[in-house]
Design a protein around this motif. Structure first.
Motif, PDB file in Angstrom:
ATOM      1  N   GLU A   4     -12.303  12.560   3.289  1.00  0.00           N
ATOM      2  CA  GLU A   4     -10.963  12.773   3.767  1.00  0.00           C
ATOM      3  C   GLU A   4      -9.978  12.012   2.521  1.00  0.00           C
ATOM      4  OE1 GLU A   4      -7.536  12.310   7.319  1.00  0.00           O
ATOM      5  OE2 GLU A   4      -9.578  11.670   7.460  1.00  0.00           O
ATOM      6  N   LEU A   5     -10.496  10.724   2.298  1.00  0.00           N
ATOM      7  CA  LEU A   5      -9.827   9.754   1.752  1.00  0.00           C
ATOM      8  C   LEU A   5      -9.923  10.169   0.214  1.00  0.00           C
ATOM      9  CD1 LEU A   5      -7.706   7.521   1.556  1.00  0.00           C
ATOM     10  CD2 LEU A   5     -10.026   5.983   1.531  1.00  0.00           C
ATOM     11  N   LYS A   6     -11.202  10.685  -0.210  1.00  0.00           N
ATOM     12  CA  LYS A   6     -11.430  10.947  -1.696  1.00  0.00           C
ATOM     13  C   LYS A   6     -10.673  12.270  -1.901  1.00  0.00           C
ATOM     14  CE  LYS A   6     -16.065   9.596  -2.443  1.00  0.00           C
ATOM     15  NZ  LYS A   6     -17.537   9.902  -2.780  1.00  0.00           N
ATOM     16  N   ASP A   7     -10.352  12.979  -1.178  1.00  0.00           N
ATOM     17  CA  ASP A   7      -9.757  14.343  -1.352  1.00  0.00           C
ATOM     18  C   ASP A   7      -8.155  14.181  -1.654  1.00  0.00           C
ATOM     19  OD1 ASP A   7     -11.787  15.915  -1.127  1.00  0.00           O
ATOM     20  OD2 ASP A   7     -11.674  16.622   1.016  1.00  0.00           O
ATOM     21  N   LYS A   8      -7.931  13.181  -0.419  1.00  0.00           N
ATOM     22  CA  LYS A   8      -6.379  13.045  -0.431  1.00  0.00           C
ATOM     23  C   LYS A   8      -6.057  12.097  -1.812  1.00  0.00           C
ATOM     24  CE  LYS A   8      -3.959  11.711   2.992  1.00  0.00           C
ATOM     25  NZ  LYS A   8      -3.242  11.220   4.066  1.00  0.00           N
ATOM     26  N   ILE A   9      -7.053  11.141  -2.306  1.00  0.00           N
ATOM     27  CA  ILE A   9      -6.743  10.640  -3.539  1.00  0.00           C
ATOM     28  C   ILE A   9      -6.737  11.551  -4.659  1.00  0.00           C
ATOM     29  CG2 ILE A   9      -7.942   8.843  -5.156  1.00  0.00           C
ATOM     30  CD1 ILE A   9      -8.743   7.129  -2.634  1.00  0.00           C
ATOM     31  N   ARG A  10      -7.744  12.252  -5.021  1.00  0.00           N
ATOM     32  CA  ARG A  10      -7.635  13.405  -5.825  1.00  0.00           C
ATOM     33  C   ARG A  10      -6.278  14.267  -5.921  1.00  0.00           C
ATOM     34  NH1 ARG A  10     -13.582  13.914  -5.051  1.00  0.00           N
ATOM     35  NH2 ARG A  10     -13.000  15.334  -3.385  1.00  0.00           N
ATOM     36  N   THR A  11      -6.031  14.587  -4.544  1.00  0.00           N
ATOM     37  CA  THR A  11      -4.805  15.551  -4.819  1.00  0.00           C
ATOM     38  C   THR A  11      -3.674  14.715  -5.266  1.00  0.00           C
ATOM     39  OG1 THR A  11      -6.078  16.765  -2.825  1.00  0.00           O
ATOM     40  CG2 THR A  11      -3.462  16.869  -3.144  1.00  0.00           C
ATOM     41  N   VAL A  12      -3.372  13.420  -4.662  1.00  0.00           N
ATOM     42  CA  VAL A  12      -2.375  12.772  -4.869  1.00  0.00           C
ATOM     43  C   VAL A  12      -2.153  12.671  -6.448  1.00  0.00           C
ATOM     44  CG1 VAL A  12      -1.033  10.480  -4.875  1.00  0.00           C
ATOM     45  CG2 VAL A  12      -1.737  11.904  -2.606  1.00  0.00           C
ATOM     46  N   CYS A  13      -3.507  12.145  -7.244  1.00  0.00           N
ATOM     47  CA  CYS A  13      -3.436  11.770  -8.403  1.00  0.00           C
ATOM     48  C   CYS A  13      -3.167  12.999  -9.391  1.00  0.00           C
ATOM     49  CB  CYS A  13      -4.705  11.155  -8.786  1.00  0.00           C
ATOM     50  SG  CYS A  13      -5.036   9.473  -8.085  1.00  0.00           S
ATOM     51  N   ASN A  23       0.200   8.660 -17.693  1.00  0.00           N
ATOM     52  CA  ASN A  23       0.378   7.177 -17.912  1.00  0.00           C
ATOM     53  C   ASN A  23       0.962   6.785 -16.735  1.00  0.00           C
ATOM     54  OD1 ASN A  23      -0.821   6.355 -20.335  1.00  0.00           O
ATOM     55  ND2 ASN A  23       1.220   7.155 -21.636  1.00  0.00           N
ATOM     56  N   VAL A  24       1.179   7.793 -15.541  1.00  0.00           N
ATOM     57  CA  VAL A  24       1.751   7.304 -14.518  1.00  0.00           C
ATOM     58  C   VAL A  24       1.026   6.137 -13.523  1.00  0.00           C
ATOM     59  CG1 VAL A  24       0.824   9.167 -13.247  1.00  0.00           C
ATOM     60  CG2 VAL A  24       2.902   8.063 -12.276  1.00  0.00           C
ATOM     61  N   GLY A  25       1.703   5.310 -13.058  1.00  0.00           N
ATOM     62  CA  GLY A  25       0.972   4.164 -12.360  1.00  0.00           C
ATOM     63  C   GLY A  25       1.099   4.691 -10.728  1.00  0.00           C
ATOM     64  N   ILE A  26       0.175   4.333  -9.937  1.00  0.00           N
ATOM     65  CA  ILE A  26       0.387   4.542  -8.361  1.00  0.00           C
ATOM     66  C   ILE A  26      -0.067   3.176  -7.681  1.00  0.00           C
ATOM     67  CG2 ILE A  26       0.274   6.940  -8.359  1.00  0.00           C
ATOM     68  CD1 ILE A  26      -2.686   6.892  -7.612  1.00  0.00           C
ATOM     69  N   SER A  27       0.090   3.276  -6.484  1.00  0.00           N
ATOM     70  CA  SER A  27      -0.576   2.178  -5.696  1.00  0.00           C
ATOM     71  C   SER A  27      -1.238   2.822  -4.538  1.00  0.00           C
ATOM     72  CB  SER A  27       0.551   1.010  -5.048  1.00  0.00           C
ATOM     73  OG  SER A  27       1.227   1.659  -3.901  1.00  0.00           O
ATOM     74  N   PHE A  28      -1.843   2.226  -3.673  1.00  0.00           N
ATOM     75  CA  PHE A  28      -2.765   2.887  -2.405  1.00  0.00           C
ATOM     76  C   PHE A  28      -1.868   3.211  -1.565  1.00  0.00           C
ATOM     77  CE2 PHE A  28      -2.871  -1.426  -0.993  1.00  0.00           C
ATOM     78  CZ  PHE A  28      -2.593  -1.348   0.464  1.00  0.00           C
ATOM     79  N   TYR A  29      -0.681   2.853  -1.479  1.00  0.00           N
ATOM     80  CA  TYR A  29       0.620   3.481  -0.557  1.00  0.00           C
ATOM     81  C   TYR A  29       1.017   4.768  -0.921  1.00  0.00           C
ATOM     82  CZ  TYR A  29       1.244  -1.282   1.099  1.00  0.00           C
ATOM     83  OH  TYR A  29       0.914  -2.492   1.689  1.00  0.00           O
ATOM     84  N   ALA A  30       0.695   5.273  -2.043  1.00  0.00           N
ATOM     85  CA  ALA A  30       1.142   6.660  -2.770  1.00  0.00           C
ATOM     86  C   ALA A  30       0.238   7.726  -1.786  1.00  0.00           C
ATOM     87  CB  ALA A  30       0.808   6.742  -4.094  1.00  0.00           C
ATOM     88  N   PHE A  31      -0.698   7.229  -1.176  1.00  0.00           N
ATOM     89  CA  PHE A  31      -1.703   8.134  -0.351  1.00  0.00           C
ATOM     90  C   PHE A  31      -1.397   8.526   1.088  1.00  0.00           C
ATOM     91  CE2 PHE A  31      -4.574   5.829  -3.370  1.00  0.00           C
ATOM     92  CZ  PHE A  31      -4.330   6.949  -4.353  1.00  0.00           C
ATOM     93  N   PHE A  32      -0.009   7.865   1.300  1.00  0.00           N
ATOM     94  CA  PHE A  32       0.410   7.886   2.702  1.00  0.00           C
ATOM     95  C   PHE A  32       1.861   8.173   3.112  1.00  0.00           C
ATOM     96  CE2 PHE A  32      -3.562   5.234   2.501  1.00  0.00           C
ATOM     97  CZ  PHE A  32      -4.315   5.986   3.228  1.00  0.00           C
ATOM     98  N   ALA A  33       2.374   8.796   3.979  1.00  0.00           N
ATOM     99  CA  ALA A  33       3.872   8.729   4.228  1.00  0.00           C
ATOM    100  C   ALA A  33       4.455   7.352   4.905  1.00  0.00           C
ATOM    101  CB  ALA A  33       4.054   9.699   5.312  1.00  0.00           C
ATOM    102  N   ASN A  34       5.519   7.320   4.549  1.00  0.00           N
ATOM    103  CA  ASN A  34       6.288   6.034   5.036  1.00  0.00           C
ATOM    104  C   ASN A  34       5.895   5.736   6.448  1.00  0.00           C
ATOM    105  OD1 ASN A  34       7.175   5.706   2.492  1.00  0.00           O
ATOM    106  ND2 ASN A  34       9.421   6.680   3.040  1.00  0.00           N
ATOM    107  N   LYS A  35       5.670   6.761   7.246  1.00  0.00           N
ATOM    108  CA  LYS A  35       5.293   6.394   8.528  1.00  0.00           C
ATOM    109  C   LYS A  35       3.783   6.468   8.703  1.00  0.00           C
ATOM    110  CE  LYS A  35       5.560   8.661  13.093  1.00  0.00           C
ATOM    111  NZ  LYS A  35       6.088   9.842  13.881  1.00  0.00           N
ATOM    112  N   ASN A  36       3.352   5.126   9.316  1.00  0.00           N
ATOM    113  CA  ASN A  36       2.025   4.894   9.252  1.00  0.00           C
ATOM    114  C   ASN A  36       1.200   5.679  10.463  1.00  0.00           C
ATOM    115  OD1 ASN A  36      -0.616   3.651   9.239  1.00  0.00           O
ATOM    116  ND2 ASN A  36       0.042   1.643   9.667  1.00  0.00           N
ATOM    117  N   ASP A  37       0.924   6.988  10.013  1.00  0.00           N
ATOM    118  CA  ASP A  37       0.309   7.753  11.135  1.00  0.00           C
ATOM    119  C   ASP A  37      -1.223   8.104  11.364  1.00  0.00           C
ATOM    120  OD1 ASP A  37       0.299   8.967   8.814  1.00  0.00           O
ATOM    121  OD2 ASP A  37       0.806  11.104   9.487  1.00  0.00           O
TER     122      ASP A  37
END
Length: 69
Positions: A4-13, A23-37
């Motif tokens: 699930e996390l691998k898929d989410k990371i690939r999709t977001v990237c 050259n776009v930079g991301i943090s691990f927060y990019a994989f989640f909504a502002n709401k911690n669900d």
């Protein structure tokens, strides 16, 4: 790392690279909504990012995608 996390990371990237280029930079927060669900998945991502790979706060999306492949 869960599939699930691998898929989410690939999709977001892929999305960020398509929008802003390789050259776009991301943090691990990019994989989640502002709401911690999904705190378990957030902690899994944080552990993978910070403890396992000792990555900086922002890393290139291409680098993160390569790490999960």
């Amino acid at each position: 790392m869960t599939p699930e996390l691998k898929d989410k990371i690939r999709t977001v990237c892929d999305k960020k690279i398509a929008q802003k280029g390789t050259n776009v930079g991301i943090s691990f927060y990019a994989f989640f909504a502002n709401k911690n669900d999904n705190p378990e998945l957030l902690m899994e991502a944080a552990t993978w990012w910070i403890q396992t790979h000792q990555l900086d706060h922002f890393e290139k999306a291409t680098k993160i995608k390569a790490l999960v492949l």
